[in-house]
Design a protein around this motif. Structure first.
Motif, short mmCIF file in Angstrom:
data_model
loop_
_atom_site.label_atom_id
_atom_site.label_comp_id
_atom_site.label_asym_id
_atom_site.label_seq_id
_atom_site.Cartn_x
_atom_site.Cartn_y
_atom_site.Cartn_z
N SER A 115 -7.43 1.38 -2.33
CA SER A 115 -6.91 0.09 -2.14
C SER A 115 -5.49 0.26 -1.16
N ALA A 116 -5.24 -0.77 -0.33
CA ALA A 116 -3.92 -0.58 0.63
C ALA A 116 -2.50 -1.37 -0.99
N ARG A 128 -2.96 1.49 -3.31
CA ARG A 128 -1.55 2.14 -2.59
C ARG A 128 -0.36 1.93 -2.53
N ASP A 129 0.28 1.27 -2.86
CA ASP A 129 1.07 0.41 -3.16
C ASP A 129 2.05 -0.13 -4.53
N GLU A 130 0.85 -0.19 -5.30
CA GLU A 130 1.40 0.34 -5.98
C GLU A 130 1.98 1.40 -6.66
N LEU A 131 1.02 2.54 -6.36
CA LEU A 131 1.24 4.38 -6.82
C LEU A 131 2.25 4.42 -5.96
N ALA A 132 2.80 4.07 -5.00
CA ALA A 132 4.04 4.43 -4.05
C ALA A 132 5.24 4.62 -4.92
N LEU A 133 5.55 2.92 -5.20
CA LEU A 133 6.40 2.24 -6.13
C LEU A 133 7.20 4.13 -7.83
N LEU A 134 6.93 4.65 -7.66
CA LEU A 134 6.55 6.03 -8.60
C LEU A 134 6.98 6.40 -7.88
N ASP A 147 -0.48 6.95 2.16
CA ASP A 147 -2.02 7.20 3.30
C ASP A 147 -2.98 8.59 2.73
N ASN A 148 -2.40 8.85 1.63
CA ASN A 148 -3.24 10.16 1.66
C ASN A 148 -3.27 10.33 0.41
N TYR A 149 -3.52 9.03 -0.57
CA TYR A 149 -3.65 8.35 -1.95
C TYR A 149 -5.17 8.48 -1.82
N HIS A 150 -5.77 9.24 -2.79
CA HIS A 150 -7.17 9.18 -2.73
C HIS A 150 -7.46 9.96 -4.33
N LEU A 151 -9.32 9.08 -4.70
CA LEU A 151 -9.72 10.34 -5.62
C LEU A 151 -10.62 10.73 -5.34
N GLU A 191 -14.45 -5.97 5.43
CA GLU A 191 -14.30 -5.31 3.71
C GLU A 191 -15.46 -5.41 2.69
N LEU A 192 -16.25 -5.30 1.65
CA LEU A 192 -17.06 -5.58 0.86
C LEU A 192 -16.76 -6.45 0.03
#
Length: 188
Positions: free
Chosen positions: A10-11, A14-20, A33-37, A187-188
């Motif tokens: 989710s956006a 992604r924002d949370e991870l980008a802070l690292l 934008d490329n973050y995924h599992l 969104e679901l």
């Protein structure tokens, strides 16, 4: 076409991870934008028939929606370049979903994976000669815990090689129930 199956984040996550990012110099940080599992790497698929078999297999997925959380930083060591990662909290529903994907894709003719499933999200790449600095980054972010993310669909991605980074393009999404259709933009 180079394909893989993953959970698209989710956006807000992604924002949370980008802070690292940025807390360690000289790292090739992955664009948010490329973050995924990744749930299953498929590899090169050259024929339309193979693509259709993969699509039919993934269309049979069925699971109950669940939540997952990211928990703690880590380092995947390689010969020349290491990867800074965020771990996924132990989750039986995620493991069952990945196992189901693996079985369906093997029946569709995909090669069996040789590696065990170790869920994580890659954030950046760093020279293996800088492991001491990487270890400090891992220690600084080891208590990271994300807000939970709802898992209601999986995504088939195509990986395109760019100048200095790969770009991941959505090819198809598969809902938690085979008879549920996903409407683009909803969104679901």
């Amino acid at each position: 076409m180079r394909l893989f199956v993953a959970l698209d984040l989710s956006a807000p996550l992604r924002d949370e991870l980008a802070l690292l990012r940025g807390s360690l110099p000289n790292v090739q940080w992955i664009p948010k934008d490329n973050y995924h599992l990744t749930l299953r790497f498929i590899g090169e698929v050259t024929s339309r028939a193979e693509q259709e078999e993969i699509d039919l297999a993934l269309g049979q997925l069925s699971w109950a929606p669940f939540e997952l959380s990211l928990l703690g930083a880590g380092l995947r060591e390689h010969t020349k370049t290491d990867t800074l990662i965020i771990h996924i909290e132990q989750n039986d529903a995620l493991t069952a979903l990945q196992s189901q994907i693996e079985k369906l894709l093997r029946r569709a003719g995909c090669d069996t994976l040789k590696k065990r499933f170790h869920p994580h999200i890659a954030l950046g790449h760093i020279s293996s000669t800088r492991r001491e600095e990487s270890a400090r980054w891992v220690q600084a972010h080891n208590l990271f815990r994300s807000t939970p993310m709802s898992v209601q669909h999986v995504t088939l991605f195509e990986s395109l090689k760019g100048f200095d980074q790969r770009t991941y393009v959505h090819q198809a999404e598969y809902a938690w129930h085979p008879n549920m259709t996903l409407v683009p933009g909803e969104e679901l």
